[in-house]
Design an enzyme around this catalytic site. Structure first.
Site, PDB file in Angstrom:
ATOM      1  N   LYS A 157      46.813  56.530  36.441  1.00  0.00           N
ATOM      2  CA  LYS A 157      46.381  55.009  36.798  1.00  0.00           C
ATOM      3  C   LYS A 157      47.153  54.576  37.740  1.00  0.00           C
ATOM      4  CE  LYS A 157      45.302  51.225  36.333  1.00  0.00           C
ATOM      5  NZ  LYS A 157      44.861  50.171  35.430  1.00  0.00           N
ATOM      6  N   CYS A 200      47.155  44.162  39.748  1.00  0.00           N
ATOM      7  CA  CYS A 200      47.096  45.484  39.595  1.00  0.00           C
ATOM      8  C   CYS A 200      47.498  46.214  40.894  1.00  0.00           C
ATOM      9  CB  CYS A 200      45.792  46.022  39.388  1.00  0.00           C
ATOM     10  SG  CYS A 200      45.343  44.995  37.905  1.00  0.00           S
TER      11      CYS A 200
HETATM   12  N1  SAJ Z   1      40.294  44.258  48.704  1.00  0.00           N
HETATM   13  C1  SAJ Z   1      40.363  44.377  50.376  1.00  0.00           C
HETATM   14  N2  SAJ Z   1      39.455  45.359  50.888  1.00  0.00           N
HETATM   15  C2  SAJ Z   1      38.826  46.187  50.295  1.00  0.00           C
HETATM   16  C3  SAJ Z   1      38.985  46.149  48.820  1.00  0.00           C
HETATM   17  C4  SAJ Z   1      39.654  45.327  48.328  1.00  0.00           C
HETATM   18  O1  SAJ Z   1      40.974  43.769  51.209  1.00  0.00           O
HETATM   19  O2  SAJ Z   1      38.037  46.980  50.725  1.00  0.00           O
HETATM   20  C5  SAJ Z   1      41.427  43.407  48.274  1.00  0.00           C
HETATM   21  C6  SAJ Z   1      40.888  42.609  47.368  1.00  0.00           C
HETATM   22  O3  SAJ Z   1      40.408  41.426  48.184  1.00  0.00           O
HETATM   23  C7  SAJ Z   1      41.755  42.182  46.320  1.00  0.00           C
HETATM   24  C8  SAJ Z   1      42.520  43.513  46.229  1.00  0.00           C
HETATM   25  O4  SAJ Z   1      42.184  44.194  47.146  1.00  0.00           O
HETATM   26  O5  SAJ Z   1      42.616  41.058  47.133  1.00  0.00           O
HETATM   27  C9  SAJ Z   1      42.148  44.251  44.959  1.00  0.00           C
HETATM   28  O6  SAJ Z   1      40.647  44.040  44.518  1.00  0.00           O
HETATM   29  P1  SAJ Z   1      39.890  45.288  43.961  1.00  0.00           P
HETATM   30  O7  SAJ Z   1      38.572  44.820  43.926  1.00  0.00           O
HETATM   31  O8  SAJ Z   1      40.075  46.647  45.080  1.00  0.00           O
HETATM   32  O9  SAJ Z   1      40.815  45.522  42.561  1.00  0.00           O
HETATM   33  P2  SAJ Z   1      41.424  44.909  41.242  1.00  0.00           P
HETATM   34  O10 SAJ Z   1      42.546  44.489  41.575  1.00  0.00           O
HETATM   35  O11 SAJ Z   1      40.305  43.780  41.138  1.00  0.00           O
HETATM   36  O12 SAJ Z   1      41.120  46.028  40.318  1.00  0.00           O
HETATM   37  C10 SAJ Z   1      41.529  47.451  40.576  1.00  0.00           C
HETATM   38  C11 SAJ Z   1      40.629  48.484  40.227  1.00  0.00           C
HETATM   39  N3  SAJ Z   1      41.363  49.577  40.680  1.00  0.00           N
HETATM   40  C12 SAJ Z   1      40.471  50.547  41.447  1.00  0.00           C
HETATM   41  O13 SAJ Z   1      39.312  50.179  41.951  1.00  0.00           O
HETATM   42  C13 SAJ Z   1      41.186  51.609  41.722  1.00  0.00           C
HETATM   43  C14 SAJ Z   1      40.308  48.364  38.868  1.00  0.00           C
HETATM   44  O14 SAJ Z   1      39.301  49.739  38.598  1.00  0.00           O
HETATM   45  C15 SAJ Z   1      41.624  48.567  37.767  1.00  0.00           C
HETATM   46  O15 SAJ Z   1      41.169  48.570  36.439  1.00  0.00           O
HETATM   47  C16 SAJ Z   1      42.319  47.386  38.231  1.00  0.00           C
HETATM   48  O16 SAJ Z   1      42.733  47.480  39.433  1.00  0.00           O
HETATM   49  C17 SAJ Z   1      43.562  47.418  37.082  1.00  0.00           C
HETATM   50  O17 SAJ Z   1      43.409  46.780  35.918  1.00  0.00           O
HETATM   51  O18 SAJ Z   1      44.340  48.316  37.364  1.00  0.00           O
END
Ligand code: SAJ
Length: 415
Positions: free
Chosen positions: A212, A266
């Site tokens: 994870k 996360c």
């Molecule tokens: N972000 C960027 N650029 C990107 C992708 C995301 O700047 O290309 C930023 C987003 O704007 C945000 C942050 O990253 O601020 C996180 O967003 P996210 O969509 O990547 O992830 P979370 O935090 O909503 O959810 C993540 C997910 N993990 C992965 O994709 C590996 C989810 O599957 C997990 O269950 C969750 O963390 C968790 O609970 O750990």
């Protein structure tokens, strides 16, 4: 094994949907939460968080008598711990909620029960859960003492659902299940197969914990690459959005999108659990965290430079949530940016966040919440912080006379 009654400790973003999923499969679910407000809300058939479709599931589960919330844990055949694992000063994991939950359920355990830790945890946490329970129950045997023959089975099964898509991903995603012994893992698989349609893959608890953390660190490192690229591209006068789009045409290149920083509870937290366990070795993972945490400061600097050409600029910040099309403001880099801009007192600050009705109190004094069109009319400087749907359809002609800082490529990416 018969899991007639399942207890979920912690009814937040993960615990509540999981409780509803079991209840939907006609299992009797006892949800436990320390907050009386959360317990009362759920027992009315309502929810205290925003997650699409969850309200209907919880309402059905409660009206059919399959889900009941309480503040005090009760006996069950399986216990799922889904409490927060935040980090403290110095980026160290805080397992105090997990410890309280373990100690609270220990007196209720009976031979044959299964305990699963779902909270994202540092490596070794599941062993600690078993240890805390063993200390409280010398009359029962645990996996660390009796291996596969233990009275109580203990496993880790980290949640992996994406906020906003929880109800679907909970059922469809594969699950990694790590047991303290093989039998522990098999018991947990039987439990999850009640509602999970994805594959339940078995391993040991330490690997599942690390898996994870690895998933979220992988994303953090890759976002850091994109964020660093955006800073380099600006220095070299290159449009980073075009650059990423072109580089991604290579069949083996898949760069993520730069942004104002990494938010949520996360991805900005979990990599620190790895760094804490292996501080000397986790060099790239630590650096990625620093790069991403630095990005809001960089954005503020850019706004300051751009705004300096106006005498008393009106600055409109578009978006406060931590990512697009959700209302979740927790750990949002946009909040940090707006707060910092407010403290610099450069001019009038407007904020647009289509998914909320009131500003968080720490911002309310210094900024004005308004609609997109009003903000665009009044602003000298437009700062795009979140790529919400509403902002994607803005008529670019409205920005012609403005200074624009676009952290997500909504206005600058070719449409
Ligand atoms: N972000 C960027 N650029 C990107 C992708 C995301 O700047 O290309 C930023 C987003 O704007 C945000 C942050 O990253 O601020 C996180 O967003 P996210 O969509 O990547 O992830 P979370 O935090 O909503 O959810 C993540 C997910 N993990 C992965 O994709 C590996 C989810 O599957 C997990 O269950 C969750 O963390 C968790 O609970 O750990």
């Amino acid at each position: 094994m018969a899991f007639d009654t399942i207890s979920i400790i912690g009814l937040g973003y993960i615990g509540l949907p999981t409780a509803a999923a079991f209840a939907g499969r006609k299992k009797r679910v006892i949800g436990v939460d320390v907050s009386q407000h959360v317990v009362d809300t759920i027992n009315r058939g309502e929810i205290h968080i925003v997650e699409p479709e969850l309200d209907l599931l919880v309402k059905a589960a409660v009206t059919q008598g399959m889900l009941r919330a309480t503040r005090e844990p009760e006996a069950a055949d399986a216990f799922l711990i889904a409490v927060p694992t935040p980090f403290t000063e110095g980026n160290r994991p805080d397992l105090s909620y997990v410890e309280s939950a373990s100690r609270a359920i220990a007196p209720l355990l009976k031979k044959g029960d299964l305990v699963v830790l779902e909270s994202t945890s540092p490596v070794g946490a599941t062993e600690k859960v078993a240890q805390w329970m063993a200390e409280a129950r010398p009359d029962l045997t645990f996996p660390q003492q009796s291996g596969d023959n233990s009275d109580i089975r203990v496993a880790h099964c980290p949640e992996r659902v994406l906020p906003g898509k929880v109800v679907h991903e909970l059922v469809e995603n594969d699950r990694v299940i790590g047991g303290l012994t093989r039998r522990c893992a098999e018991a947990a698989r039987e439990l999850y197969q009640i509602f999970v349609q994805g594959e339940c893959v078995l391993t040991d608890a330490r690997t599942a914990e690390m898996c994870k953390l690895t998933e979220n660190s992988f994303r953090d490192v890759n976002i850091a690459f994109a964020n660093e690229l955006s800073v380099i591209a600006e220095k070299l006068d290159i449009n980073v959005w075009e650059l990423v789009r072109l580089a991604n045409r290579h069949p083996r290149v898949k760069i993520l999108q730069p942004g104002p920083g990494v938010g949520g509870h996360c991805i900005a937290v979990d990599p620190w659990f790895i760094v804490d366990s292996a501080p000397e070795e986790a060099r790239l993972i630590r650096t990625a965290r620093i790069v991403n945490d630095d990005k809001p400061r960089y954005v503020v600097d850019r706004v300051r430079r751009v705004a300096s050409r106006f005498k008393e600029p009106v600055i409109a910040c578009l978006g406060l949530a931590f990512k697009a099309d959700i209302d979740d403001l927790r750990e949002s880099p946009s909040i940090d940016i707006v707060e910092e801009l407010a403290s610099l007192n450069m001019g009038r600050l407007l904020v647009v966040e289509p998914n909320i009705d009131t500003l968080p109190t720490k911002l309310a004094e210094h900024v004005e919440l308004c609609g997109t069109s009003e903000a665009l009319t009044r602003a000298d400087v437009v700062v795009l912080l979140v790529d919400h749907r509403e902002f994607r359809s803005v008529d670019l002609r409205k920005l012609q006379e403005k200074a624009v800082v676009d952290t997500r490529g909504v206005f600058h990416a070719p449409r």
